[in-house]
Design an enzyme around this catalytic site. Structure first.
Site, PDB file in Angstrom:
ATOM      1  N   PRO A 247      -6.914  14.608  30.402  1.00 26.44           N
ATOM      2  CA  PRO A 247      -6.545  13.071  30.471  1.00 26.44           C
ATOM      3  C   PRO A 247      -5.661  12.462  29.251  1.00 26.44           C
ATOM      4  O   PRO A 247      -5.910  12.602  28.189  1.00 26.44           O
ATOM      5  CB  PRO A 247      -7.945  12.425  30.618  1.00 26.44           C
ATOM      6  N   THR A 249      -2.537  12.824  28.558  1.00 33.49           N
ATOM      7  CA  THR A 249      -1.641  13.317  28.013  1.00 33.49           C
ATOM      8  C   THR A 249      -0.147  13.037  28.554  1.00 33.49           C
ATOM      9  O   THR A 249       0.919  13.340  28.088  1.00 33.49           O
ATOM     10  CB  THR A 249      -1.588  14.968  28.258  1.00 33.49           C
ATOM     11  N   LYS A 251       0.800  12.965  32.181  1.00 35.98           N
ATOM     12  CA  LYS A 251       1.313  13.420  33.663  1.00 35.98           C
ATOM     13  C   LYS A 251       1.866  12.412  34.450  1.00 35.98           C
ATOM     14  O   LYS A 251       3.040  12.690  35.073  1.00 35.98           O
ATOM     15  CB  LYS A 251      -0.084  14.285  33.986  1.00 35.98           C
ATOM     16  N   THR A 252       1.283  11.279  34.683  1.00 31.93           N
ATOM     17  CA  THR A 252       1.691  10.349  35.637  1.00 31.93           C
ATOM     18  C   THR A 252       3.059   9.815  35.115  1.00 31.93           C
ATOM     19  O   THR A 252       3.979   9.392  35.883  1.00 31.93           O
ATOM     20  CB  THR A 252       0.781   9.158  35.965  1.00 31.93           C
ATOM     21  N   HIS A 468     -27.799  11.386   3.801  1.00 32.22           N
ATOM     22  CA  HIS A 468     -27.647  12.236   5.085  1.00 32.22           C
ATOM     23  C   HIS A 468     -25.957  12.302   4.911  1.00 32.22           C
ATOM     24  O   HIS A 468     -25.433  13.695   5.247  1.00 32.22           O
ATOM     25  CB  HIS A 468     -27.835  11.565   6.185  1.00 32.22           C
ATOM     26  N   GLU A 469     -25.279  11.293   4.982  1.00 35.54           N
ATOM     27  CA  GLU A 469     -23.826  11.229   5.059  1.00 35.54           C
ATOM     28  C   GLU A 469     -23.355  11.986   3.551  1.00 35.54           C
ATOM     29  O   GLU A 469     -22.202  12.888   3.894  1.00 35.54           O
ATOM     30  CB  GLU A 469     -23.166   9.874   5.394  1.00 35.54           C
ATOM     31  N   HIS A 472     -23.250  15.692   4.514  1.00 30.18           N
ATOM     32  CA  HIS A 472     -22.157  16.120   4.996  1.00 30.18           C
ATOM     33  C   HIS A 472     -21.064  16.390   4.111  1.00 30.18           C
ATOM     34  O   HIS A 472     -20.353  17.575   4.071  1.00 30.18           O
ATOM     35  CB  HIS A 472     -21.643  15.122   6.254  1.00 30.18           C
ATOM     36  N   ASP A 543     -25.418  15.976  15.376  1.00 28.28           N
ATOM     37  CA  ASP A 543     -25.134  17.196  14.649  1.00 28.28           C
ATOM     38  C   ASP A 543     -25.679  18.301  15.209  1.00 28.28           C
ATOM     39  O   ASP A 543     -25.197  19.271  15.349  1.00 28.28           O
ATOM     40  CB  ASP A 543     -25.648  16.846  13.194  1.00 28.28           C
TER      41      ASP A 543
END
Length: 657
Positions: A247, A249, A251-252, A468-469, A472, A543
């Site tokens: 969706p 990208t 096309k229409t 927590h972050e 990561h 996660d």
């Protein structure tokens, strides 16, 4: 002389029609007849004279004075009074006499009134007549409204004839409320026609990126412009082209650009426009659509979301509810393979789900070409940014290369949304131009959601989110194949309480070690909670969902597990959607579940080991995050040193705040 004639012709051509002049309408005649009948109904078809209104008390006084010669009782409810010649000369009666057109004639009543009870009126009349010895007589009369009775008798026939004329006019006119708007137009096509001279203004210059797809469809434009060039060599013009892709990208947009470049009529509609609650409507609309397209040949028919009617026949047909859709598809197949090759009608369709389309629709001779419209790469994203940046007032020196590198995986629609969101953010902040930081904020807004700085978070929860972050960020910094970090924030956005932004490398193929490093970095948040607090929380839901899907794909789709082997249970045809069973045995299912669990737990333990070794740096990073709430790549470099796996072609670093 010749110049005068030319001038006269120009004047005639330039002379505009008088738009104020009313046009004749048959409904005027109907309205005049209705008014005529109503007028006769209310007037009773009698003369237009009008007797003076009086009351029963005044009449009785006139009667006592001997001024009444005769009384007519009409329909037992209205009394019409006729005065004697002597009374007509008196001043009081001359004063009450109507003037002009409504004045009564010599044979018309002078007064009239309505009485209540007829018996009481007669008793009072007789009593006054006896007391005053007068000879006034009562005359009984019954009047009937002939025109009213005729109108009432003819009214049902008039209504029926009027309805019949109205229906016939609507049927012959083809509908005044648009195709499908009336009951007799329900089989008409609902396609919207874009005229090549007015409506279709999109061209290939408005379609950035999609170079491969544009090359394919440009040949379709040549077919429509110069068909002899191909038919002279014995070639046949293709019947249709199918645009397939995710969706957003374009096309229409690509189909509209084809119509704009070819300068031909462009019929646009959705696959769901064929579907209706009435049986046979879909097939009728298909026939009508192709009939209109042939009449305006050369032309283009664009069917968006064709999977609404083009799904494979015979699937999930439990109650026969999709027979109407199958009839519509059958008619579409017949029309596409039925019109001649020289009719110059090309069908372009778009879908996100080519795997569920019927094989008969995909064969050569119907959709001869399948054009895959993929997500844009970094070079194509730059071109798309340049298109959408044209109408914006942007700062001087805005780097579109940087913007394209900050939006991996974005579609053309996403990039348009980024540009619009950046303009809104700049306007909200009172800026005169849209700058680099506005675009970065727009990307954050689209990816992470709206900032919720007023969300109530306890100090304990905030500390857990920060670690927590930071987990990561730490694990991804230590792993070679993990995506490079852009920034980390503990400001709540959308449904998340914190987020880490990465800039993933755009790979065409992915190796197992790359997938494992990404899984390990994803599990770094829960691992940090375990290392620091020796407790875990529900904050790692997204996660865990991500790594579970990734591990399952490694085992069941990509064949990257040694024990399961080089097997895949992925069905690209979409047939497995309608199957209630699994394509493997219960023993294999147990093995798959075990291997998925082993993959995840191994990477989880790996993340814990990395964080145990760098626990002090993890704590320092979390404290910086608690202090600033948002940290960038250079904050990690100050704590961990330069990352040994950095590429020389690393993207430009965002500035810290």
């Amino acid at each position: 002389m010749a110049n005068d004639k030319k001038q006269d012709s120009r004047d005639k051509n330039n002379k505009k029609p008088d738009l104020k002049k009313p046009k004749f309408n048959a409904y005027w005649i109907y309205g005049a007849l209705a008014f005529f009948f109503l007028a006769f109904y209310f007037t009773g078809g009698s003369n237009m004279s009008q007797a003076t209104k009086t009351t029963q008390a005044e009449f009785e006084q006139y009667l006592r004075n001997g001024e009444v010669s005769k009384v007519e009782i009409v329909n037992k409810k209205v009394a019409q009074v006729y005065l004697t010649p002597e009374a007509l000369t008196e001043e009081k009666h001359l004063k009450n006499k109507p003037k002009g057109f409504l004045a009564p004639g010599p044979n018309d009543p002078n007064y009239q009134f309505e009485f209540g009870d007829l018996q009481n009126f007669e008793n009072n009349f007789k009593q006054i007549k006896a007391e005053n010895n007068i000879d006034t007589q009562i005359v009984w009369q019954t009047e009937s409204n002939v025109w009213g009775e005729v109108l009432v008798g003819l009214l049902p026939f008039i209504v029926i004839i009027g309805i019949w004329i109205f229906i016939m006019r609507r049927m012959s006119a083809g509908g005044g409320g648009g195709a499908g708007g009336q009951i007799f137009n329900i089989g008409k096509s609902k396609a919207k026609l874009f005229d090549e001279k007015v409506d279709v203004k999109t061209s290939f210059k408005d379609v950035a990126g999609l170079e491969g797809a544009k090359e394919e469809v440009q040949e379709i434009v040549d077919f429509l412009k110069f068909p002899e060039k191909y038919t002279a060599l014995g070639g046949k013009i293709p019947k249709g082209a199918l645009l397939v892709g995710p969706p957003g990208t374009g096309k229409t947009l690509l189909a509209r650009a084809v119509a704009g470049e070819a300068k031909v009529p462009f019929f646009s509609l959705s696959g769901s426009d064929f579907v209706e609650m009435f049986v046979g409507v879909g097939a009728s609309r298909v026939r009508d659509l192709f009939k209109q397209a042939k009449e305006k040949s050369p032309s283009i028919i664009f069917i968006d979301e064709i999977d609404a009617i083009g799904r494979a026949r015979g699937k999930s047909n439990m109650s026969g509810s999709n027979d109407e859709r199958e009839n519509t598809l059958n008619q579409l197949l017949t029309e596409m393979d039925g019109f001649g090759t020289n009719s110059n009608v090309i069908v372009i369709a778009a879908t996100n789900r080519a795997d569920v389309l019927d094989k008969a629709l995909m064969r050569a001779g119907r959709f001869d070409r399948q054009i895959y419209v993929d997500l844009p790469d970094v070079r194509e994203r730059k071109e798309i940014f340049e298109v959408h940046l044209r109408p914006l007032k942007k700062e001087e020196g805005l780097d579109t290369d940087f913007l394209s590198k900050q939006t991996p995986g974005f579609s053309g629609a996403d990039i348009a949304n980024v540009c619009n969101e950046a303009a809104l953010i700049a306007a909200r902040n009172g800026k005169k131009a849209v700058g680099k930081q506005d675009f970065l904020d727009a990307v954050d807004r689209i990816v992470g959601g709206l900032e919720k700085k007023n969300k109530i978070i306890t100090p304990g929860e905030k500390k857990a989110i920060a670690f927590h972050e930071a987990g990561h960020a730490t694990v991804s910094w230590m792993l070679e194949h993990a995506a490079p970090l852009v920034k980390v924030t503990i400001v709540p956005r959308g449904q998340s309480l914190g987020a880490a932004w990465y800039l993933p490398e755009e790979r065409l193929i992915v190796r197992p070690e790359q997938m494992l490093d990404e899984m390990c970095a994803t599990l770094g948040g829960r691992a940090a909670e375990k290392v620091i607090f020796n407790k875990i929380s529900t904050g790692a839901l997204s996660d865990l969902e991500k790594v579970t899907k990734q591990a399952r794909a490694m085992v069941t789709i990509y064949g990257l597990n040694d024990k399961v082997g080089n097997l895949t249970y992925y069905d690209s045809s979409g047939q497995s959607e309608y199957s209630f069973g699994k394509p493997y045995s219960e023993k294999t299912a147990e093995l798959i579940d075990k291997e998925i669990s082993n993959l995840i737990e191994t990477q989880y333990q790996r993340a814990i080991d990395l964080l145990e070794v760098n626990k002090d740096k993890l704590t320092e990073l979390a404290n910086v995050l608690l202090d600033k709430e948002v940290i960038f790549k250079d904050n990690l470099e100050k704590i961990f040193g330069r990352r040994p796996f950095d590429k020389t072609e690393e993207t430009e670093e965002p500035t810290t705040i």
